[in-house]
Design a protein around this motif. Structure first.
Motif, short mmCIF file in Angstrom:
data_model
loop_
_atom_site.label_atom_id
_atom_site.label_comp_id
_atom_site.label_asym_id
_atom_site.label_seq_id
_atom_site.Cartn_x
_atom_site.Cartn_y
_atom_site.Cartn_z
N PHE A 312 0.80 -1.23 0.00
CA PHE A 312 0.00 0.00 0.00
C PHE A 312 0.83 1.28 0.00
N HIS A 313 2.16 1.16 0.20
CA HIS A 313 2.96 2.37 0.07
C HIS A 313 3.01 2.84 -1.39
N CYS A 314 2.51 2.01 -2.31
CA CYS A 314 2.47 2.38 -3.73
C CYS A 314 1.22 3.16 -4.12
N LEU A 315 0.27 3.30 -3.21
CA LEU A 315 -1.02 3.89 -3.57
C LEU A 315 -0.92 5.33 -4.05
N LYS A 316 0.15 6.01 -3.69
CA LYS A 316 0.30 7.40 -4.13
C LYS A 316 0.54 7.51 -5.63
N LEU A 317 0.72 6.39 -6.30
CA LEU A 317 0.86 6.40 -7.75
C LEU A 317 -0.47 6.60 -8.45
N LEU A 318 -1.58 6.46 -7.73
CA LEU A 318 -2.89 6.71 -8.30
C LEU A 318 -3.05 8.20 -8.61
N LYS A 319 -3.92 8.51 -9.52
CA LYS A 319 -4.18 9.93 -9.81
C LYS A 319 -4.82 10.59 -8.59
N LYS A 320 -4.76 11.91 -8.52
CA LYS A 320 -5.23 12.64 -7.34
C LYS A 320 -6.68 12.34 -7.00
N GLU A 321 -7.49 12.15 -8.01
CA GLU A 321 -8.91 11.89 -7.76
C GLU A 321 -9.16 10.47 -7.28
N GLY A 322 -8.12 9.66 -7.32
CA GLY A 322 -8.25 8.27 -6.89
C GLY A 322 -8.51 7.34 -8.05
N GLY A 323 -8.47 6.05 -7.78
CA GLY A 323 -8.68 5.06 -8.83
C GLY A 323 -8.86 3.68 -8.26
N ASP A 324 -8.85 2.70 -9.15
CA ASP A 324 -9.01 1.30 -8.75
C ASP A 324 -7.66 0.65 -8.50
N VAL A 325 -7.61 -0.21 -7.50
CA VAL A 325 -6.41 -0.97 -7.18
C VAL A 325 -6.71 -2.45 -7.31
N VAL A 326 -5.84 -3.16 -8.03
CA VAL A 326 -5.92 -4.61 -8.11
C VAL A 326 -4.69 -5.18 -7.42
N LEU A 327 -4.90 -5.95 -6.36
CA LEU A 327 -3.81 -6.56 -5.59
C LEU A 327 -3.79 -8.05 -5.89
N ILE A 328 -2.72 -8.48 -6.56
CA ILE A 328 -2.57 -9.89 -6.92
C ILE A 328 -1.73 -10.58 -5.87
N CYS A 329 -2.26 -11.64 -5.30
CA CYS A 329 -1.54 -12.33 -4.21
C CYS A 329 -1.84 -13.82 -4.27
N ASN A 330 -0.90 -14.57 -4.84
CA ASN A 330 -1.09 -16.01 -4.97
C ASN A 330 -0.01 -16.74 -4.18
N VAL A 331 -0.37 -17.10 -2.95
CA VAL A 331 0.53 -17.89 -2.10
C VAL A 331 -0.35 -18.84 -1.29
N PRO A 332 -0.04 -20.15 -1.29
CA PRO A 332 -0.93 -21.14 -0.69
C PRO A 332 -1.28 -20.90 0.77
N GLU A 333 -0.34 -20.35 1.57
CA GLU A 333 -0.58 -20.22 3.00
C GLU A 333 -1.39 -18.99 3.37
N GLY A 334 -1.75 -18.16 2.42
CA GLY A 334 -2.51 -16.95 2.74
C GLY A 334 -1.63 -15.91 3.42
N GLN A 335 -2.23 -15.09 4.28
CA GLN A 335 -1.48 -14.03 4.98
C GLN A 335 -0.91 -14.56 6.30
N ILE A 336 0.28 -14.10 6.62
CA ILE A 336 0.99 -14.65 7.78
C ILE A 336 0.32 -14.24 9.09
N CYS A 337 0.36 -15.12 10.05
CA CYS A 337 -0.09 -14.79 11.40
C CYS A 337 0.83 -13.71 11.96
N HIS A 338 0.24 -12.68 12.57
CA HIS A 338 1.05 -11.59 13.15
C HIS A 338 0.40 -11.19 14.47
N TYR A 339 1.06 -11.53 15.58
CA TYR A 339 0.44 -11.40 16.89
C TYR A 339 0.29 -9.96 17.38
N THR A 340 0.98 -9.02 16.77
CA THR A 340 0.77 -7.62 17.17
C THR A 340 -0.10 -6.86 16.18
#
Length: 425
Positions: A312-340
């Motif tokens: 999401f640090h890349c979101l500033k590349l969108l135009k000022k009025e905003g736009g659509d974001v497509v996040l591609i994430c293909n990893v079998p284990e999903g998102q990592i457990c993070h206790y904090t």
């Protein structure tokens, strides 16, 4: 006649075959690939790796460091980082053998910090099967078995893994990639991996100022010196480097990577000096230039796919009025457990967790693409019911085509987990 479709090949499934996925756009769309400068750098040869170990920065060679030492701890990063530790180990182990340290005096500690524990199959992916059979390999426990070594000048109480502290030779093995708070990973950043939760919270919140996320700040409120690519003056990193000195870290082994997670640079030596040298190369490899102003931003999560929110640090590349974001994430284990940082219930989570009630202000629509995106995985991506989930690229493209056409500008970031955009931070 329609123009030929624009096709782009992106890396996916780190640690699970490291395959490619193909995405396409209508030929009359204005599509820009935001490739990082070091994307296609040549993989370091065995000779190149040996040279890095033979000429360490700021310390003697490992074989010399290890002379007269009795017990060695090798701390390594987990699968949320791209480091191919197994290809670095022969050089480390050769140095320890030359110094007379036997196998039963060497142990490996997974520097998982507040991440979930690794399993044997995970250890094998990182270290290689033979290493796991030959040596003791342990997970770090951030809640118990940590030794108090003092307090940093910034007030962080320092409790470090007791098994590591019981050893008189301590080596940290990891990678140097952009990090949203520490500037770059690697170096003393791996101290987080072997610290107690109170130490991690003291460093992240007490020193770094990190708070629960807000729509405007996906990482939460941060000290102004904390951002991708910034090392000098970074208070969080300075605190970690002080911790590393207090704990007696003898040596680091840090890699820099191309778009395939291949090691293209290797830095061995002092926890600060070697890391500074590696960070200079890392900036040249990962710092990407773009004029931004995109209507559609496609962010591929690869090297750190299990921490897809760092894109999401890349979101500033969108135009000022905003736009659509497509996040591609293909990893079998999903998102990592993070206790904090993640949730552990619908209305409760770790010390730095906070509910994502709205999408970031510049995001009109967030589409997440991948076959293994569970509902709860969205807790550090966006509001669950506002994120559109699809399993394959064609479904995402159909959604985009309904909204966008020939005049739309599209930006594609091949690995938004390790690329950063100076000037947009």
């Amino acid at each position: 006649m329609d123009k030929q479709q624009i096709s782009i090949s992106l890396p996916q499934r780190p640690w699970y075959g490291d395959t490619r996925c193909e995405i396409g756009f209508p030929g009359d769309w204005d599509v820009t690939i935001c490739a990082m400068p070091g994307q296609d750098m040549t993989r370091l040869t065995g000779e190149g790796m040996k040279a890095a170990f033979d000429r360490p920065i700021g310390t003697p060679r490992i074989s010399e460091l290890a002379k007269g030492r009795r017990e060695a701890a090798i701390v390594f990063d987990d699968l949320s980082r791209p480091t191919r530790v197994s290809e670095l180990l022969p050089y480390i182990l050769a140095g320890l053998k030359e110094a007379g340290i036997r196998d039963n005096s060497i142990r490996f500690i997974a520097g998982i910090g507040m991440h979930g524990a690794m399993k044997v199959m995970d250890f094998e992916k990182k270290l290689g099967r033979k290493t796991v059979q030959r040596f003791d390999v342990f997970n770090h426990n951030p809640y118990e078995n940590c030794t108090y070594v003092g307090e940093t000048s910034r007030g962080t109480p320092v409790y470090i893994n007791s098994e590591v502290m019981s050893c008189d030779l301590k080596i940290l093995v990891g990678g140097i990639v952009p990090h949203p708070t520490a500037g770059f990973g690697g170096g003393a950043k791996l101290m987080v991996g072997i610290s107690h939760i109170d130490t991690i919270y003291g460093n992240h919140h007490g020193v770094g100022g990190r708070s629960a996320p807000t729509p405007e700040n996906p990482m939460g409120r941060l000290h102004p010196t904390l951002r991708c690519g910034n090392i000098e003056g970074n208070v969080l990193r300075a605190d970690l480097e002080e911790m590393a000195r207090m704990a007696g870290i003898d040596c680091i082994v840090n890699a820099v990577f191309n778009i395939k997670r291949e090691t293209v640079g290797l830095f061995v030596g002092d926890v600060v000096a070697a890391h500074r040298a590696g960070s200079e190369m890392a900036e040249k490899v990962y710092a990407t230039r773009s004029d931004g102003g995109f209507d559609v931003l496609v962010l591929n999560a690869y090297s750190k796919a299990t921490e897809a929110g760092v894109t999401f640090h890349c979101l500033k590349l969108l135009k000022k009025e905003g736009g659509d974001v497509v996040l591609i994430c293909n990893v079998p284990e999903g998102q990592i457990c993070h206790y904090t940082a993640r949730s552990f219930g619908k209305e409760r989570g770790g010390r730095l967790w906070g509910p994502r009630k709205t999408l970031p202000p510049q995001v009109k629509r967030l589409i997440m693409v991948g076959p293994n995106i569970g509902r709860a995985c969205l807790d550090w991506i966006g509001p669950v019911d506002e994120v559109v989930r699809v399993k394959r690229w064609p479904a995402a493209l159909e959604l985009l085509k309904k909204q966008h056409g020939k005049t739309s500008k599209v930006g594609v970031v091949p690995d938004a987990t390790i690329q950063y955009f100076p000037g947009w931070e």
